[in-house]
Design a protein around this motif. Structure first.
Motif, mmCIF file in Angstrom:
data_model
loop_
_atom_site.group_PDB
_atom_site.id
_atom_site.type_symbol
_atom_site.label_atom_id
_atom_site.label_comp_id
_atom_site.label_asym_id
_atom_site.label_seq_id
_atom_site.Cartn_x
_atom_site.Cartn_y
_atom_site.Cartn_z
ATOM 1 N N TYR A 165 0.826 -1.203 0.000
ATOM 2 C CA TYR A 165 0.000 0.000 0.000
ATOM 3 C C TYR A 165 0.866 1.260 0.000
ATOM 4 O O TYR A 165 0.586 2.207 -0.726
ATOM 5 C CB TYR A 165 -0.907 -0.039 1.230
ATOM 6 N N CYS A 190 -1.458 -1.653 4.473
ATOM 7 C CA CYS A 190 -2.747 -0.977 4.621
ATOM 8 C C CYS A 190 -2.501 0.333 5.389
ATOM 9 O O CYS A 190 -1.410 0.586 5.893
ATOM 10 C CB CYS A 190 -3.755 -1.855 5.353
ATOM 11 N N TYR A 243 2.883 6.649 -1.216
ATOM 12 C CA TYR A 243 1.715 5.787 -1.408
ATOM 13 C C TYR A 243 1.778 5.169 -2.804
ATOM 14 O O TYR A 243 1.875 5.874 -3.793
ATOM 15 C CB TYR A 243 0.424 6.577 -1.246
ATOM 16 N N GLN A 247 -0.584 2.583 -3.787
ATOM 17 C CA GLN A 247 -1.950 2.301 -4.184
ATOM 18 C C GLN A 247 -2.827 3.459 -3.750
ATOM 19 O O GLN A 247 -3.107 3.635 -2.575
ATOM 20 C CB GLN A 247 -2.447 1.012 -3.549
ATOM 21 N N GLN A 261 -5.982 5.352 -2.900
ATOM 22 C CA GLN A 261 -7.334 5.030 -2.504
ATOM 23 C C GLN A 261 -7.950 6.256 -1.854
ATOM 24 O O GLN A 261 -7.260 7.052 -1.226
ATOM 25 C CB GLN A 261 -7.367 3.897 -1.486
#
Length: 68
Positions: free
Chosen positions: A14, A33, A60, A62, A64
């Motif tokens: 993540y 995460c 970061y 990923q 989201q």
């Protein structure tokens, strides 16, 4: 500086926290995460911890949307 991943795929990561103990050689911490990111950043604020007040950068991987 691109990390070399061994034993797992990069799609699971993540974020990476780059800790700058040495200006020219940052040490990575891999987070899977947002909870991992926050628990590792807590070490920055914990007196007596190895990571206490060490300069860092969170990358970061990923993107989201985190609900407010």
């Amino acid at each position: 500086m691109k990390p070399e991943f061994i034993g797992y795929t990069t799609t699971n990561i993540y974020a990476i926290i780059w800790w700058y103990f040495d200006r020219n050689n940052p040490k990575p911490t891999y987070c899977f995460c947002e909870k991992d990111v926050q628990s590792n950043l807590e070490r920055y604020r914990t007196p007596g911890d190895l990571y206490y007040h060490v300069p860092h950068y969170v990358e970061y991987l990923q993107k989201q949307t985190i609900p407010a």
